[in-house]
Design an enzyme around this catalytic site. Structure first.
Site, PDB file in Angstrom:
ATOM      1  N   SER A 103      11.767 103.854  93.730  1.00  0.00           N
ATOM      2  CA  SER A 103      11.111 102.566  93.509  1.00  0.00           C
ATOM      3  C   SER A 103       9.646 102.669  93.119  1.00  0.00           C
ATOM      4  O   SER A 103       9.011 101.643  92.860  1.00  0.00           O
ATOM      5  CB  SER A 103      11.243 101.683  94.757  1.00  0.00           C
ATOM      6  N   LYS A 110       8.711 100.826  89.976  1.00  0.00           N
ATOM      7  CA  LYS A 110       8.272  99.428  89.899  1.00  0.00           C
ATOM      8  C   LYS A 110       6.774  99.301  89.664  1.00  0.00           C
ATOM      9  O   LYS A 110       6.299  98.221  89.289  1.00  0.00           O
ATOM     10  CB  LYS A 110       8.688  98.686  91.168  1.00  0.00           C
ATOM     11  N   SER A 128      10.163  95.218  97.275  1.00  0.00           N
ATOM     12  CA  SER A 128      10.683  96.196  96.319  1.00  0.00           C
ATOM     13  C   SER A 128      12.035  95.730  95.794  1.00  0.00           C
ATOM     14  O   SER A 128      13.008  96.489  95.713  1.00  0.00           O
ATOM     15  CB  SER A 128      10.808  97.579  96.963  1.00  0.00           C
ATOM     16  N   LYS A 176       2.674 101.651  96.837  1.00  0.00           N
ATOM     17  CA  LYS A 176       4.119 101.435  96.751  1.00  0.00           C
ATOM     18  C   LYS A 176       4.884 102.580  97.399  1.00  0.00           C
ATOM     19  O   LYS A 176       4.490 103.742  97.310  1.00  0.00           O
ATOM     20  CB  LYS A 176       4.526 101.319  95.273  1.00  0.00           C
TER      21      LYS A 176
END
Length: 478
Positions: free
Chosen positions: A95, A98, A155, A257
């Site tokens: 992720s 992203k 997320s 993140k």
């Protein structure tokens, strides 16, 4: 009495024979039994256990990705590497992908291709995305603000697909745009195949590329960066919690993140500020979220201690660029976002302006103390937004924006405090000979500041030019 006893004895004999027969049939051969014994007796080594990828049978491993572990800690001001382990080895981003999806979303917001209140349609692909999800309505819409914040906090994979389809038409096309932007940012090893980070054998990156992306988000969108420190976001009666626990457990942390898939392990890209210094950290391939966070905390502690001992330049907050249409405060869920009709990222059409008459032999940029061009008309401005006739220190032109930004930071740190506090750092894209260059400049300077500042930089062996802004030394004019 004797007859029953014989009958019982005979029955027991037959039962014993049956047990022996079944045991002989099912028992492994000597070699197999030895092998099984060895496997039970010999525990797997640590290296083997960390590199083994237990994935679904449909997963085909990428032979170029030879492990999970990797980390990198950088000083954000100088780009100095403070700690690293295999930072240039290919890894799966999960992720962390992203971060590029949100980068392109921020870019679309500032360019006018998207507005925070735009209602984006929820496709079947988005609706069927695997968790985690924000929980979209079948056949419904979601506004850009909610989708962006679900991306940052929860997320959400469905939010990533909605934004990808809005900006690229479909997710695969958007992935091509993501990879193109990665190259422009100097992320030479990164390839994107989707917008969410869901498993794909060809979707790869490196710790160094992730650090470059984190810095690009700070540099290009300082007005949005604060959204990465949001702990939770309400959406339709639910609270979308931020997966990044370092925001609450590590002093000075303000982004960015987390990520996880079986193939990638536990990943984290993080930034923190302490004692007026900013570090960027990347940890990939953690065995657990707790172990990853603990490792990141130790690396960041070491990085801050090292940066202090090396007397690295302090972090200077990047000013909001003129292109900013919103700020992080506009992502506040308590504010009402005006609804607009659904649209798919149609580029804004600028009003037509009559072309200026052709100019013969435009003057070149000059490093002089006197005016380089005649005084401009009152109120006129160059295409870059700088008033024509103002003075700047030009540090140089570079092939990529990161190199330009690093040159600006080096030059800014060498200027006197009084001049550094007033100077603004800008990077302009210019087209020359069908190529794109990134021009690094220090603006908001008087003529005397530009000339004197450039002289001081040259004493530090930093090449520069003190120039006056004209219609010919602005982006797109050549």
């Amino acid at each position: 009495m004797t007859f029953p006893l014989r009958r019982v004895a005979a029955s027991l004999a037959w039962l014993a024979a049956g047990v022996l027969f079944v045991t002989a049939t099912l028992a492994p051969s000597g070699a197999d039994a030895q092998s099984a014994t060895i496997k039970r007796a010999a525990p797997p080594s640590k290296a083997h256990s960390k590199s083994t990828i237990r994935t679904p049978s449909s997963w085909v491993a990428n032979p170029a990705v030879n492990g999970k572990d990797s980390y990198l800690v950088l000083d954000a001001t100088s780009g100095r590497e403070l700690a690293s382990n295999q930072p240039d080895e290919l890894r799966h981003p999960a992720s962390l992908t992203k971060l590029m999806t949100i980068y392109l979303t921020f870019s679309a917001l500032d360019s006018g291709r998207l507005s925070l209140g735009d209602a984006l349609p929820v496709s079947l692909n988005a609706l069927n995305a695997p968790p985690t999800k924000m929980g979209l309505t079948p056949g419904g819409t979601v506004n850009v603000r909610d989708a962006a914040m679900a991306l940052v906090t929860r997320s959400a994979n469905d939010a990533a697909i909605v934004l990808a389809e809005a900006l690229g038409g479909d997710e695969s096309t958007f992935a091509v745009l993501m990879t193109q932007k990665a190259r422009q940012l100097g992320m030479s090893s990164t390839v994107y195949r989707n917008a969410s980070g869901l498993p794909h054998r060809d979707q790869v990156t490196t710790a160094r590329d992730m650090a470059r992306l984190a810095y690009a988000l700070m540099r290009d969108f300082p007005h949005y960066y604060a959204v990465f420190s949001v702990h939770s976001y309400p959406y339709r009666g639910r609270i979308l919690e931020n997966h990044n626990r370092m925001l609450t457990t590590y002093e000075g942390a303000d982004g960015l993140k987390t990520g996880y898939t079986v193939a990638s392990g536990f990943n984290l890209v993080m930034s923190a500020v302490r004692d007026n210094r900013r570090l960027i950290g990347v940890v990939m391939g953690g065995d657990s979220a707790w172990q990853r966070d603990r490792m990141m905390a130790d690396l960041m502690d070491y990085g801050f201690m090292t940066a202090q001992s090396m007397r690295l330049s302090p972090w200077t907050s990047i000013r909001k660029p003129p292109s900013a249409r919103y700020t992080a405060i506009n992502f506040d869920p308590s504010l009402i976002v005006p609804e607009t009709t659904p649209r798919l990222a149609v580029a804004r059409v600028e009003p037509q302006v009559a072309a200026p008459p052709p100019v013969q032999a435009p003057p070149t940029e000059q490093r002089v103390a006197g005016p380089a061009v005649p005084p401009p008309a009152q109120g006129s401005a160059a295409p870059s937004g700088l008033p024509i006739g103002t003075w700047v220190i030009q540090v140089g032109s570079f092939n990529d924006s990161q190199a330009a930004q690093l040159a600006l930071e080096r030059a800014s740190s060498a200027l006197p405090d009084t001049m550094r506090s007033s100077a603004a750092a800008t990077v302009d894209e210019i087209q020359m000979a069908n190529k794109t260059f990134h021009r690094a400049r220090l603006t908001n300077l008087s003529q005397g500041q530009a000339v004197d500042g450039c002289k001081q930089l040259e004493k530090r062996k930093i090449y520069c030019s003190a120039i006056q802004v004209t219609a010919w030394n602005t982006p797109g004019a050549r």
